[in-house]
Design a protein around this motif. Structure first.
Motif, mmCIF file in Angstrom:
data_model
loop_
_atom_site.group_PDB
_atom_site.id
_atom_site.type_symbol
_atom_site.label_atom_id
_atom_site.label_comp_id
_atom_site.label_asym_id
_atom_site.label_seq_id
_atom_site.Cartn_x
_atom_site.Cartn_y
_atom_site.Cartn_z
ATOM 1 N N ILE A 1 -0.893 6.349 -6.716
ATOM 2 C CA ILE A 1 -1.873 5.241 -7.148
ATOM 3 C C ILE A 1 -2.965 5.277 -5.979
ATOM 4 N N ASP A 2 -4.003 5.893 -6.093
ATOM 5 C CA ASP A 2 -5.029 5.676 -4.969
ATOM 6 C C ASP A 2 -5.342 4.679 -4.397
ATOM 7 N N GLY B 1 16.915 7.927 -2.561
ATOM 8 C CA GLY B 1 17.633 7.097 -3.844
ATOM 9 C C GLY B 1 16.812 5.805 -4.071
ATOM 10 N N HIS B 2 16.707 5.103 -2.887
ATOM 11 C CA HIS B 2 15.892 3.771 -3.002
ATOM 12 C C HIS B 2 14.551 3.961 -3.462
ATOM 13 N N LEU B 3 13.847 5.110 -3.116
ATOM 14 C CA LEU B 3 12.454 5.331 -3.616
ATOM 15 C C LEU B 3 12.379 5.810 -5.081
ATOM 16 N N PRO C 1 3.742 9.930 -9.386
ATOM 17 C CA PRO C 1 4.595 9.743 -8.152
ATOM 18 C C PRO C 1 4.752 11.149 -7.213
ATOM 19 N N TRP C 2 4.999 10.840 -6.040
ATOM 20 C CA TRP C 2 5.241 11.919 -5.084
ATOM 21 C C TRP C 2 3.764 12.919 -4.780
ATOM 22 N N ALA D 1 0.865 -1.290 0.048
ATOM 23 C CA ALA D 1 -0.048 0.023 0.055
ATOM 24 C C ALA D 1 0.878 1.310 -0.112
ATOM 25 N N ARG D 2 1.842 1.250 0.856
ATOM 26 C CA ARG D 2 3.166 2.398 0.812
ATOM 27 C C ARG D 2 3.537 2.821 -0.463
ATOM 28 N N ARG D 3 4.062 1.545 -1.055
ATOM 29 C CA ARG D 3 4.599 1.795 -2.326
ATOM 30 C C ARG D 3 3.563 2.135 -3.421
ATOM 31 N N MET D 4 2.354 1.717 -3.404
ATOM 32 C CA MET D 4 1.508 2.213 -4.332
ATOM 33 C C MET D 4 1.333 3.832 -4.108
#
Length: 234
Positions: free
Chosen positions: A100-101, A216-218, A165-166, A92-95
């Motif tokens: 992404i809603d 960086g990872h994100l 993103p973001w 969920a956090r990555r979406m």
């Protein structure tokens, strides 16, 4: 049975075909789910070479082809939104990172999840096969993979959602809006304030965001997601 559906079958049935005996009132959908495959994972059903639907009642002696859903899968709503069950918090956090809603609660039971998915017309993502078999669920999908990166890849390949993103809060799914640096001076460390110029605030929970050392990872997650969706869309 399509190869992509083999994971739902008992190991002894994954090689070769599945033989099923139908009662007089059994539908094809009932037989497919009896074998272990949730109907939301099923695409075309073909009986002796002819298209059929889940309500078809087999006569016996027929050959049935069970296909997986076509990818990318269309959703009968103008906006593609999701609801994740309690076991998919990292996904969920990555979406949300990708814009992404994504609704998520870590304390909801199955009936509440189905009610919210139906009321808000969200695709319910889960790894609970029983949840996908609920007859009153309007739209659901099984998430493949045990690790978040594999789960995200599966989601992107299945739905190819638009990415922004973001733009969403990874904690609550609220919208992120740019704010002046001066407005967050009392909420971030002096070192961060000195080294970062761009900040955003969640319109729902007031959390403050900035692109820090963890970025960086994100960034890698975002770049890979964009490549995946572009490849799926062709």
């Amino acid at each position: 049975m399509a190869d992509d559906l083999g994971l739902f079958l008992p190991p002894r049935l994954r090689e070769g075909g599945v033989t099923a005996t139908a009662a007089d009132d059994s539908t094809l959908g009932h037989l497919v789910e009896s074998a272990g495959v949730p109907l939301p994972e099923v695409g075309r059903l073909v009986v002796d070479g002819a298209e059929a639907d889940a309500a078809y009642r087999p006569r016996g002696g027929e050959r049935v082809e069970v296909h997986a859903v076509t990818r990318p899968q269309a959703v009968p709503e103008p906006e593609l939104r999701f609801l994740l069950d309690v076991h998919l918090g990292t996904l969920a956090r990555r979406m949300r990172l990708l814009g992404i809603d994504t609704a998520y609660h870590n304390d909801c039971d199955d009936p509440v999840l189905v009610e919210q998915a139906n009321a808000e017309r969200r695709v319910l993502l889960t790894q609970d096969r029983g949840l996908l078999r609920r007859r009153n669920l309007w739209f659901g999908a099984y998430v493949r993979g045990t690790r978040p990166d594999a789960q995200l890849d599966d989601l992107l390949r299945r739905f190819a959602p638009p990415l922004a993103p973001w733009t969403l809060c990874t904690a609550c799914n609220g919208p992120l809006r740019p704010v002046p640096k001066e407005s967050v001076a009392d909420e971030v460390e002096p070192g961060t304030l000195a080294s970062v110029d761009s900040f955003a605030r969640c319109g729902s929970c007031d959390r403050v965001y900035w692109h820090g050392s963890h970025g960086g990872h994100l960034d890698e997650i975002v770049a890979k997601a964009r490549q995946t969706v572009e490849a799926v869309r062709g």
